[in-house]
Design an enzyme around this catalytic site. Structure first.
Site, PDB file in Angstrom:
ATOM      1  N   ASN A 110    -152.305 -11.156 -75.891  1.00 16.35           N
ATOM      2  CA  ASN A 110    -151.298 -11.396 -74.864  1.00 16.35           C
ATOM      3  C   ASN A 110    -151.242 -12.895 -74.590  1.00 16.35           C
ATOM      4  O   ASN A 110    -152.206 -13.614 -74.839  1.00 16.35           O
ATOM      5  CB  ASN A 110    -151.699 -10.650 -73.576  1.00 16.35           C
ATOM      6  CG  ASN A 110    -150.687 -10.803 -72.466  1.00 16.35           C
ATOM      7  OD1 ASN A 110    -149.469 -10.742 -72.703  1.00 16.35           O
ATOM      8  ND2 ASN A 110    -151.155 -11.018 -71.250  1.00 16.35           N
ATOM      9  N   HIS A 112    -150.472 -15.466 -71.364  1.00 15.75           N
ATOM     10  CA  HIS A 112    -150.363 -15.455 -69.907  1.00 15.75           C
ATOM     11  C   HIS A 112    -150.140 -16.893 -69.422  1.00 15.75           C
ATOM     12  O   HIS A 112    -150.831 -17.809 -69.856  1.00 15.75           O
ATOM     13  CB  HIS A 112    -151.647 -14.883 -69.292  1.00 15.75           C
ATOM     14  CG  HIS A 112    -151.593 -14.835 -67.799  1.00 15.75           C
ATOM     15  ND1 HIS A 112    -150.858 -13.890 -67.113  1.00 15.75           N
ATOM     16  CD2 HIS A 112    -152.128 -15.653 -66.860  1.00 15.75           C
ATOM     17  CE1 HIS A 112    -150.961 -14.120 -65.813  1.00 15.75           C
ATOM     18  NE2 HIS A 112    -151.729 -15.177 -65.637  1.00 15.75           N
ATOM     19  N   SER A 139    -152.543 -19.327 -71.543  1.00 14.10           N
ATOM     20  CA  SER A 139    -153.699 -18.825 -72.300  1.00 14.10           C
ATOM     21  C   SER A 139    -153.260 -17.695 -73.218  1.00 14.10           C
ATOM     22  O   SER A 139    -152.515 -16.812 -72.803  1.00 14.10           O
ATOM     23  CB  SER A 139    -154.761 -18.240 -71.350  1.00 14.10           C
ATOM     24  OG  SER A 139    -155.086 -19.141 -70.315  1.00 14.10           O
ATOM     25  N   ASP A 148    -154.440  -9.225 -67.512  1.00 14.40           N
ATOM     26  CA  ASP A 148    -154.455 -10.682 -67.656  1.00 14.40           C
ATOM     27  C   ASP A 148    -155.856 -11.278 -67.693  1.00 14.40           C
ATOM     28  O   ASP A 148    -156.054 -12.440 -67.351  1.00 14.40           O
ATOM     29  CB  ASP A 148    -153.645 -11.366 -66.541  1.00 14.40           C
ATOM     30  CG  ASP A 148    -152.175 -11.033 -66.653  1.00 14.40           C
ATOM     31  OD1 ASP A 148    -151.722 -10.739 -67.768  1.00 14.40           O
ATOM     32  OD2 ASP A 148    -151.498 -11.053 -65.624  1.00 14.40           O
TER      33      ASP A 148
HETATM   34  C1  GRF Z   1    -144.085 -16.002 -70.599  1.00 14.98           C
HETATM   35  O1  GRF Z   1    -144.236 -16.969 -69.612  1.00 14.98           O
HETATM   36  C2  GRF Z   1    -145.410 -15.330 -70.878  1.00 14.98           C
HETATM   37  O2  GRF Z   1    -146.496 -16.180 -70.709  1.00 14.98           O
HETATM   38  C3  GRF Z   1    -145.455 -14.235 -69.840  1.00 14.98           C
HETATM   39  O3  GRF Z   1    -144.132 -13.780 -69.738  1.00 14.98           O
HETATM   40  C4  GRF Z   1    -143.236 -14.822 -70.129  1.00 14.98           C
HETATM   41  C5  GRF Z   1    -142.400 -14.265 -71.221  1.00 14.98           C
HETATM   42  O4  GRF Z   1    -141.372 -15.151 -71.615  1.00 14.98           O
HETATM   43  N1  GRF Z   1    -146.400 -13.216 -70.212  1.00 14.98           N
HETATM   44  P1  GRF Z   1    -140.519 -14.828 -72.906  1.00 14.98           P
HETATM   45  O5  GRF Z   1    -139.948 -13.424 -72.711  1.00 14.98           O
HETATM   46  O6  GRF Z   1    -141.402 -14.922 -74.092  1.00 14.98           O
HETATM   47  O7  GRF Z   1    -139.418 -15.863 -72.911  1.00 14.98           O
END
Ligand code: GRF
Length: 215
Positions: A110, A112, A139, A148
């Site tokens: 993932n 985050h 991260s 997370d």
């Molecule tokens: C990103 O900021 C990611 O870190 C978080 O959700 C957002 C997704 O953005 N988990 P995208 O859909 O990839 O533009």
């Protein structure tokens, strides 16, 4: 490296800019084949990015299920139908059950938008501003049971500027996300990153702290 590309599946819920970064990298030299883009929301903008790149897209709408277990089981069946070596959460906004997470242990990652363990959960940029931190970031981590949290593979750090707004900070962080996510996937595809117990290992050593790209 001439090994076969790693089959991956990317899970999204929204705009899919990280998905796009992965698609773009795969079109250059990231050694993966994106077998599917799966969304829990039929209106996710990222689905169009997948279609444009001629990647199979699929929707598993959480609203069609009575409970989390039912949704997770359906999602798992769809993912496993594509037989991925790595499942990539890219803005996927559903909490996954321990059963799901343990099924993919060591091959579920993932991204985050914070320097974990700081600011797990939502509204990370606003909370970073409110906390008055001088550095913020993103991260990439292996997914374990807790939301997370989980062993961090790589982090990107950005300065927090005095005139930052939530939007300006988010934009600066997102730009870095688009670098570190393909980077972490590359390491995984090349067999350089793996989960050992509860530690993300890079080249046989704990990953965190060694490779945080500085900007
Ligand atoms: C990103 O900021 C990611 O870190 C978080 O959700 C957002 C997704 O953005 N988990 P995208 O859909 O990839 O533009």
């Amino acid at each position: 490296m001439n090994a076969a590309p790693l089959p991956i599946v990317v899970l999204i819920s929204g705009r899919g800019s990280n998905l796009q970064a992965i698609i773009d990298a795969a079109q250059v030299d990231l050694p993966v084949v994106i077998r599917a883009v799966i969304s829990n929301r039929p209106d996710a903008l990222g689905l169009e990015r997948g279609r444009r790149a001629r990647i199979p897209v699929q929707v598993v709408d959480h609203k069609n299920f009575e409970n989390r277990m039912g949704f997770d089981e359906a999602l798992r069946a769809v993912i496993d139908g594509f037989n991925p070596g790595l499942v990539v959460l890219a803005g996927f906004m559903r909490i996954l059950s321990p059963c799901f997470v343990s099924h993919y242990r060591g091959r579920l990652i993932n991204i985050h938008p914070s320097l974990l363990p700081d600011f797990p959960g939502l509204n990370t940029h606003q909370r970073a501003l409110e906390a008055g931190v001088s550095e913020h970031g993103a991260s990439v981590h292996f997914v374990v049971d807790t939301v997370d949290e989980g062993p961090v593979i790589v982090q990107a750090r950005v300065p927090v500027l005095t005139d930052d707004t939530e939007a300006s900070l988010a934009e600066r962080v997102l730009k870095q996300e688009h670098h570190i996510y393909p980077q972490a996937i590359r390491w995984f595809a090349e067999g350089r990153v793996e989960l050992e117990g509860n530690v993300a290992m890079l080249d046989g050593k704990p990953a965190l702290g060694r490779n945080a790209p500085k900007i």
